[in-house]
Design a protein around this motif. Structure first.
Motif, mmCIF file in Angstrom:
data_model
loop_
_atom_site.group_PDB
_atom_site.id
_atom_site.type_symbol
_atom_site.label_atom_id
_atom_site.label_comp_id
_atom_site.label_asym_id
_atom_site.label_seq_id
_atom_site.Cartn_x
_atom_site.Cartn_y
_atom_site.Cartn_z
ATOM 1 N N ARG A 247 0.832 -1.213 0.000
ATOM 2 C CA ARG A 247 0.000 0.000 0.000
ATOM 3 C C ARG A 247 0.862 1.256 0.000
ATOM 4 N N GLN A 248 1.906 1.246 0.815
ATOM 5 C CA GLN A 248 2.779 2.415 0.902
ATOM 6 C C GLN A 248 3.547 2.626 -0.396
ATOM 7 N N MET A 250 2.732 2.027 -3.360
ATOM 8 C CA MET A 250 1.911 2.611 -4.423
ATOM 9 C C MET A 250 2.034 4.134 -4.431
ATOM 10 N N HIS A 251 2.510 4.673 -3.314
ATOM 11 C CA HIS A 251 2.734 6.123 -3.217
ATOM 12 C C HIS A 251 4.222 6.452 -3.123
ATOM 13 N N GLY A 252 5.044 5.439 -3.400
ATOM 14 C CA GLY A 252 6.484 5.664 -3.385
ATOM 15 C C GLY A 252 7.067 5.810 -1.995
ATOM 16 N N ILE A 253 6.380 5.304 -0.968
ATOM 17 C CA ILE A 253 6.817 5.454 0.418
ATOM 18 C C ILE A 253 7.340 4.118 0.955
ATOM 19 N N ASP A 306 10.095 5.581 -13.936
ATOM 20 C CA ASP A 306 8.824 5.714 -13.211
ATOM 21 C C ASP A 306 8.618 4.545 -12.251
ATOM 22 N N ARG A 310 8.166 4.745 -8.205
ATOM 23 C CA ARG A 310 7.011 4.165 -7.519
ATOM 24 C C ARG A 310 7.446 3.200 -6.421
ATOM 25 N N GLY A 312 9.980 3.542 -4.551
ATOM 26 C CA GLY A 312 10.646 4.239 -3.470
ATOM 27 C C GLY A 312 12.142 4.390 -3.616
#
Length: 340
Positions: A247-248, A250-253, A306, A310, A312
């Motif tokens: 989940r994280q 998906m936001h690059g975290i 990209d 994504r 991270g």
């Protein structure tokens, strides 16, 4: 990901006592195996199974002793079996104690599994070792069997109590060293057998033990069941952590503290629980990243920069280097191969 599970610190202590008795510098072994010596001070701590295997391999190399496992069995103590040792101490007969091995052995560690079978007047305890190193396996089996026999004699207060026979898959260490087995175990020992097993005459199972305490045994078994439940919950923890990492990502975290917060615990607690399970946050992050990278490269048209963003990675070159280390191919080569 660690495939050997974990081992209790109590199991490690037995090897450390044996090494110290031989004058071996265990400090250097801990360093090489990437183990923290302070773990020995904990009563219920667990260590990574892969690291435990490395430690024993290093001890084998340092001692240059082909029957190291057999001799380490001389250093068994009730504490070597964690709470399982104290459960067996409170049993009324040897048969009761033997019956507690299989249900609770995971608390000692994931080194192997025990199965029991009756054949006429004989009980056979077969042990299947989970450790994969060909140098370690025979030493581990020797250690387990030597420890069982020595501990059973201590429980029964009978130094002459012996199995009917012992079967070992390992090859013979040579005629001179074979005598060390028969002298310690007081029974025929067959090498190059089809299984690792101890055979007991069922009459031996009626041997009374020195400190029977039914009430204490029930209390300890309840505690052991609680510990087993904790281990099983922790095993499911890795799946929850990986789901949160996905989940994280998906936001690059890739922040561990945010994953811990999502799971309702502190970062330190998460780290401790993962350590008990024999993995680290970084291992799980690497595993999830690799799976997502392969999925993106196979099933999307996202550019490699990209994809790296994504997942991270602060730099595309870091993604290239890590991906090639895992697969032997660059992301571009992997994508091209999948497209053919």
């Amino acid at each position: 990901m660690n495939t050997l599970g974990t081992a209790s610190v109590a199991a490690l202590r037995q090897y450390v006592r044996a090494a110290n008795a031989r004058g071996i510098d265990t400090g250097s072994l801990f360093t090489k195996a990437d183990l923290d010596p302070s773990n020995l001070q904990t009563d219920d701590g667990r260590i990574n199974g892969e690291q435990f295997q490395v430690f024993i391999r290093l001890l084998c190399e340092e001692s240059n002793n082909p029957i190291l496992g057999l001799e380490t069995g001389d250093f068994v103590q009730p504490g070597s079996y964690s709470v399982v040792g104290y459960i067996t101490m409170s049993c009324a007969t040897l048969g009761e104690a033997v019956a507690r091995i299989a249900p609770f052995e995971k608390l000692v560690g994931d080194m192997g599994t025990t199965s029991l079978s009756m054949n006429g007047d004989d009980l056979k305890l077969t042990w299947n070792c989970n450790y994969t190193d060909p140098v370690i396996r025979p030493q581990m089996v020797d250690n387990i069997f030597a420890s069982w026999i020595n501990y059973a004699r201590w429980l029964a207060d009978d130094n002459k109590a012996s199995p009917s026979s012992v079967h070992l898959r390992r090859s013979s260490p040579g005629p001179e060293l074979e005598q060390a087995y028969t002298e310690r175990w007081g029974c025929p020992v067959r090498f190059c057998a089809g299984e690792d097993a101890i055979v007991l005459h069922k009459a031996l199972l009626n041997t009374p033990l020195r400190q029977p305490d039914p009430l204490l045994r029930k209390t300890l078994e309840a505690h052991a069941l609680s510990q087993l439940a904790t281990l099983e919950t922790d095993t499911a923890l890795t799946h929850r952590v990986k789901h949160s990492i996905r989940r994280q990502l998906m936001h690059g975290i890739t922040r561990q503290d945010m994953v811990a917060d999502h799971l309702g615990m502190t970062s330190r607690t998460l780290q401790r629980k993962l350590s008990q399970e024999g993995v680290s946050y970084q291992q799980l992050l690497d595993e999830v990243r690799q799976g997502m990278a392969e999925d993106f490269l196979t099933n999307s048209e996202l550019g490699i920069p990209d994809i790296a963003l994504r997942l991270g990675y602060s730099e595309t070159t870091s993604f290239h280097r890590k991906f090639k280390a895992e697969t032997g191919k660059t992301p571009g080569e992997f994508r091209q191969l999948k497209a053919e």
